[in-house]
Design an enzyme around this catalytic site. Structure first.
Site, PDB file in Angstrom:
ATOM      1  N   LYS A 111       0.825  -1.218   0.000  1.00  9.42           N
ATOM      2  CA  LYS A 111       0.000   0.000   0.000  1.00  9.42           C
ATOM      3  C   LYS A 111       0.853   1.259   0.000  1.00  9.42           C
ATOM      4  O   LYS A 111       0.449   2.275  -0.563  1.00  9.42           O
ATOM      5  CB  LYS A 111      -0.964  -0.004   1.184  1.00  9.42           C
ATOM      6  CG  LYS A 111      -2.071  -1.029   1.025  1.00  9.42           C
ATOM      7  CD  LYS A 111      -3.243  -0.767   1.946  1.00  9.42           C
ATOM      8  CE  LYS A 111      -4.364  -1.752   1.619  1.00  9.42           C
ATOM      9  NZ  LYS A 111      -5.577  -1.535   2.392  1.00  9.42           N
ATOM     10  N   LYS A 203      -4.127  -9.299  -5.932  1.00 10.04           N
ATOM     11  CA  LYS A 203      -5.418  -9.706  -5.389  1.00 10.04           C
ATOM     12  C   LYS A 203      -6.493  -8.676  -5.722  1.00 10.04           C
ATOM     13  O   LYS A 203      -6.205  -7.502  -5.909  1.00 10.04           O
ATOM     14  CB  LYS A 203      -5.314  -9.937  -3.878  1.00 10.04           C
ATOM     15  CG  LYS A 203      -5.471  -8.709  -3.024  1.00 10.04           C
ATOM     16  CD  LYS A 203      -5.699  -9.079  -1.564  1.00 10.04           C
ATOM     17  CE  LYS A 203      -6.082  -7.842  -0.760  1.00 10.04           C
ATOM     18  NZ  LYS A 203      -7.474  -7.411  -0.936  1.00 10.04           N
ATOM     19  N   LYS A 206     -10.547  -3.483  -2.831  1.00  7.01           N
ATOM     20  CA  LYS A 206     -11.364  -2.274  -2.900  1.00  7.01           C
ATOM     21  C   LYS A 206     -10.531  -1.106  -3.376  1.00  7.01           C
ATOM     22  O   LYS A 206     -11.020  -0.196  -4.024  1.00  7.01           O
ATOM     23  CB  LYS A 206     -11.899  -1.914  -1.507  1.00  7.01           C
ATOM     24  CG  LYS A 206     -12.927  -2.852  -0.963  1.00  7.01           C
ATOM     25  CD  LYS A 206     -13.508  -2.264   0.323  1.00  7.01           C
ATOM     26  CE  LYS A 206     -13.426  -3.261   1.444  1.00  7.01           C
ATOM     27  NZ  LYS A 206     -12.253  -3.053   2.306  1.00  7.01           N
TER      28      LYS A 206
END
Ligand code: ATP
Ligand code: MG
Length: 340
Positions: A111, A203, A206
């Site tokens: 992230k 993966k 969201k």
């Protein structure tokens, strides 16, 4: 006793991975365990969220829990920020966990990307808050997707270090030496890691900027079909055996999704579709996905038309969660040496 805790972030559009890897698996656990299912809004703001959008996503996730079959009478459903003990215990855990442990987390590395000096401190400390979510209820089992395995290991490390660092104080207070349990993840089934429809090495998330990468739980039939038909694949037909999926990440992913939605094994799916091309398999998968997801989306929309009822369920859940969390924090405060 066995207690289940799990949480999902209201950080965007819920997708098929969240459903198959988590939400759907929460439902049968209600028959055998005491279950606490949380909408982790404090986790969501580790990356900036528009406040109005955060409220919308909080209600949407609550509606998904209910539409999937989580019963707010049997299970506790609430939003994290309402029970302040999560934040309080997370601070104590920030002082138990080591910075090096956090820096090793692959979710943080993914992230933060190359930008790791300029993401929020909360994003780095995320696993510490997650450990607090779980351990403030002394949960024994956490149903999650495969991507959360490393965070669960860290939760155990934090529990073990707390139990050890404060062993003498725990004993002096007359409490169990294993004050915090060593919580086990529950990661099972054919859909523990659903991959992006655009890139079989990432993966489904969201937070993926591409809406085409995921099937959202509120997508209509047309959107679901289009996304599946456009999903990236190799040109080969489907193999007849599971072995043949090795090295074919995209094919493996779509077969896995079919298997999970149909409650069958990948081997069974390939026994039926082996040798077929994508022109046959993708429409069949699209029909199946619509058949499973459309009724749930309808129920979510029905629930979302009445936000006051949803907010009431979250408030009531928090009232039931709070006394459990308070009891743990009362002990933690004494163990650590806080007066009052
Ligand atoms: P974000 O990108 O904001 O982190 P997310 O899609 O990863 O969103 P989370 O709220 O972080 O969703 O995770 C909620 C639950 O869904 C967790 O149990 C996680 O393991 C599970 N999950 C998330 N993505 C997948 C996936 N692709 N396949 C299976 N399970 C998943
Ligand atoms: Mg995630």
């Amino acid at each position: 006793t066995n207690r289940i805790f799990s949480g999902i972030q209201p950080s965007g559009d819920l997708h098929l991975g969240n459903y198959l890897g988590a939400i759907r698996r929460f439902v049968p656990l209600q028959d055998t365990h005491e279950c606490i299912y949380c909408v982790v809004d404090m986790h969501a703001i580790t990356v900036w969220q528009d406040p109005e959008e955060l409220r919308r996503a909080t209600r949407e996730l609550t509606a998904a829990y209910l539409a999937a079959g989580i019963d707010p009478k049997r299970s506790i459903i609430f939003n994290q920020s309402r029970v302040h003990q999560h934040a309080e215990l997370a601070w104590v855990f920030n002082c138990v966990a080591r910075i090096g442990w956090m820096n090793r987390m692959t979710q943080f590395k993914d992230k933060a990307g190359k930008n790791s000096e300029n993401v929020s401190l909360g994003l780095l400390a995320y696993p510490s808050l997650m450990a607090a979510d779980i351990l403030v209820y002394k949960a024994t089992h956490v149903p999650v997707g495969d991507d959360q395995k490393q965070h669960l290991e860290l939760t155990r490390d934090i529990a073990a270090k707390f139990n050890n660092d404060y062993a003498a104080s725990i004993r002096a207070e007359g409490l169990e030496p294993e004050f915090f349990p060593l919580t086990e993840p529950l990661i099972a089934g054919p859909a523990t890691r659903i991959m992006s429809l655009r890139d079989g090495s990432k993966k489904m998330s969201k937070s993926d900027p591409s809406d085409q990468s995921r099937i959202s739980l509120l997508d209509d039939a047309d959107a679901i079909s289009k996304k599946i038909k456009r999903a990236t694949t190799d040109p080969e037909p489907l193999p007849s055996e599971v072995e043949g999926l090795k090295g074919r990440a995209e094919a493996d992913n779509l077969v896995g999704i079919y298997a999970a939605l149909a409650d069958r094994t990948k081997a069974e799916v390939l026994a039926e579709y082996g040798g077929q091309g994508w022109g046959v398999f993708k429409p069949a998968l699209a029909d199946l996905a619509v058949a499973v997801l459309a009724p749930m989306a309808d129920e979510m929309r029905r629930l979302l038309a009445d936000p006051a009822t949803i907010d009431g369920i979250l408030a009531e859940g928090a009232e039931r969660a709070r006394p459990i969390a308070q009891a743990t924090m009362k002990d933690v405060r004494r163990i650590v040496g806080f007066i009052g």
